[in-house]
Design a protein around this motif. Sequence first.
Motif, PDB file in Angstrom:
ATOM      1  N   GLY A  40       1.720  -1.457  11.167  1.00 33.48           N
ATOM      2  CA  GLY A  40       0.789  -1.050   9.826  1.00 33.48           C
ATOM      3  C   GLY A  40       1.765  -1.014   8.694  1.00 33.48           C
ATOM      4  N   HIS A  41       3.060  -0.272   8.935  1.00 29.19           N
ATOM      5  CA  HIS A  41       4.056   0.149   8.176  1.00 29.19           C
ATOM      6  C   HIS A  41       5.001  -0.980   7.612  1.00 29.19           C
ATOM      7  N   LEU A  42       5.029  -2.022   8.408  1.00 26.72           N
ATOM      8  CA  LEU A  42       5.934  -3.074   7.849  1.00 26.72           C
ATOM      9  C   LEU A  42       5.300  -4.057   7.072  1.00 26.72           C
ATOM     10  N   ALA A  43       5.403  -3.748   5.772  1.00 29.83           N
ATOM     11  CA  ALA A  43       4.871  -4.289   4.478  1.00 29.83           C
ATOM     12  C   ALA A  43       5.310  -5.894   4.456  1.00 29.83           C
ATOM     13  N   MET A  44       6.736  -6.191   4.191  1.00 29.99           N
ATOM     14  CA  MET A  44       7.143  -7.225   4.125  1.00 29.99           C
ATOM     15  C   MET A  44       8.614  -7.464   4.672  1.00 29.99           C
ATOM     16  N   PHE A  45       9.003  -8.797   5.065  1.00 30.19           N
ATOM     17  CA  PHE A  45      10.438  -8.653   5.270  1.00 30.19           C
ATOM     18  C   PHE A  45      11.050 -10.297   5.251  1.00 30.19           C
ATOM     19  N   ARG A  46      12.196 -10.501   5.189  1.00 26.61           N
ATOM     20  CA  ARG A  46      12.666 -11.900   5.085  1.00 26.61           C
ATOM     21  C   ARG A  46      12.294 -12.627   6.480  1.00 26.61           C
ATOM     22  N   ALA A  47      11.624 -13.841   5.986  1.00 27.93           N
ATOM     23  CA  ALA A  47      11.068 -14.509   7.271  1.00 27.93           C
ATOM     24  C   ALA A  47      12.249 -14.910   8.322  1.00 27.93           C
ATOM     25  N   GLU A  48      13.337 -14.883   7.979  1.00 25.17           N
ATOM     26  CA  GLU A  48      14.555 -15.272   9.225  1.00 25.17           C
ATOM     27  C   GLU A  48      14.577 -14.117  10.112  1.00 25.17           C
ATOM     28  N   MET A  49      14.282 -12.762   9.812  1.00 26.19           N
ATOM     29  CA  MET A  49      14.639 -11.881  10.418  1.00 26.19           C
ATOM     30  C   MET A  49      13.739 -11.974  11.964  1.00 26.19           C
ATOM     31  N   PRO A  50      14.428 -11.626  13.069  1.00 25.13           N
ATOM     32  CA  PRO A  50      13.802 -11.657  14.301  1.00 25.13           C
ATOM     33  C   PRO A  50      12.711 -10.446  14.192  1.00 25.13           C
ATOM     34  N   LEU A  51      11.550 -10.747  14.835  1.00 28.90           N
ATOM     35  CA  LEU A  51      10.735  -9.455  14.922  1.00 28.90           C
ATOM     36  C   LEU A  51      10.064  -9.563  16.489  1.00 28.90           C
ATOM     37  N   ASP A  86      -5.676   1.241   7.978  1.00 28.50           N
ATOM     38  CA  ASP A  86      -6.644   1.942   8.821  1.00 28.50           C
ATOM     39  C   ASP A  86      -6.371   3.384   8.854  1.00 28.50           C
ATOM     40  N   LYS A  87      -5.215   3.812   8.328  1.00 33.99           N
ATOM     41  CA  LYS A  87      -5.223   5.556   8.179  1.00 33.99           C
ATOM     42  C   LYS A  87      -5.982   5.744   7.039  1.00 33.99           C
ATOM     43  N   LEU A  88      -6.256   4.919   5.898  1.00 34.90           N
ATOM     44  CA  LEU A  88      -6.930   5.287   4.757  1.00 34.90           C
ATOM     45  C   LEU A  88      -8.291   5.481   5.062  1.00 34.90           C
ATOM     46  N   ALA A  89      -8.693   4.366   5.923  1.00 33.40           N
ATOM     47  CA  ALA A  89     -10.172   4.450   6.540  1.00 33.40           C
ATOM     48  C   ALA A  89     -10.394   5.501   7.252  1.00 33.40           C
ATOM     49  N   ALA A  90      -9.570   6.126   7.934  1.00 31.32           N
ATOM     50  CA  ALA A  90      -9.483   7.284   8.753  1.00 31.32           C
ATOM     51  C   ALA A  90      -9.630   8.404   8.126  1.00 31.32           C
ATOM     52  N   SER A 146       0.932  -1.246  -0.019  1.00 30.94           N
ATOM     53  CA  SER A 146       0.044   0.006  -0.001  1.00 30.94           C
ATOM     54  C   SER A 146       0.847   1.443  -0.166  1.00 30.94           C
ATOM     55  N   GLY A 147       0.280   2.278  -0.808  1.00 27.60           N
ATOM     56  CA  GLY A 147       1.160   3.352  -0.846  1.00 27.60           C
ATOM     57  C   GLY A 147       2.484   3.279  -1.393  1.00 27.60           C
TER      58      GLY A 147
END
Length: 243
Positions: A178-189, A225-229, A159-160
Motif C-alpha cells: 500500500g505504500h508503493l505509490a509509483m515506480f518505473r515500469a521496467e523495475m522487477p516487482l 486502508d490505514k486512513l479508513a481504519a 497519498s500523504g
Amino acid sequence: MRRRPTLTAMDNKVHGTTMPVLELSLSSGESVLAQGGDVSWLSRGFDMHTSTGLGSGGGGFLGGLKRMIGGGQLFLTQYTAPAGGGQLAFAASMPGTIREITIDSADSFMIQNGAYMCSTPEIEISVGLQKKLGAGIFGGAGVVFQKLQGHGTAWVQLSGELVEYELQAGQSMLVHPGHLAMFRAEMPLEFATVKGIKNKFFGDSLFLAEIHGPGHIWLQSMTPDKLAAAIEPYLPDRGGDNR
C-alpha cells in the motif's frame, strides 16, 4: 491540423497543500483525458467526448476493458478547449500531493490503483499488475497497479507525504504494497511472505513487495486502508438505532 508537441505539458498549477487541486490552462484545441466525474470545475465552452477507446492506445473497447480490469473506468472523457482557451480543475480525493510525470518510450510508469488523475490524449492507461495477497492484505482484494505509457504528460495523486529513492542495479527494497505509490515500469516487482511477522487482524504472515533496481520509486506515507481504519471508530454505528 497542427499538433502540440507531445512532450510539452500544458500550463498547470497545483493549489493548496493537504488537499491539493490541479488547475490546467488549455490553449485553443488542446485536450486532456480524465475519468468521468473527476473534473471538479471548468470554464464554459469545452467540447466533451466520452468513449471506451480513449486512453487505450487504439485498443478500442478491449483497451477500455483492460483499463477497467486494472481498477479504472471503462469510459474516459476528452475535454477540448474552445477557441479562446479555458481552464479546468481536478481536486485530490485523499490528503496528499499531486505530481506531474512526463512519459515517453523510455519512461513508462506503474501507479497505484486510484492514483491516476488526468493526462494528455497520447497517454495509454492500462492494467499493469494484479496480485491477490490473501485475507491479511486489503481484505483479500489484493493489489493493483495501472501502467501509464505513450508520449505525453500525466498527473497523479499520491497519498500523504512522499519519500523517493533511486535504487541502483543490484539494490532492492521491501515495501508494504500500500505504500508503493509509483515506480518505473521496467523495475522487477515480486511479492513475498515475511515469516514470523503476523498480521494483527487476520493472523496471516505479512506480505511485502520487493522492488528491484535500477530505477526510481515513490513511497507514500498514507494508504486508503490505514486512513479508513483511523476514522472508523468515529463513524456512526450503522447497525444501531440512530433515532
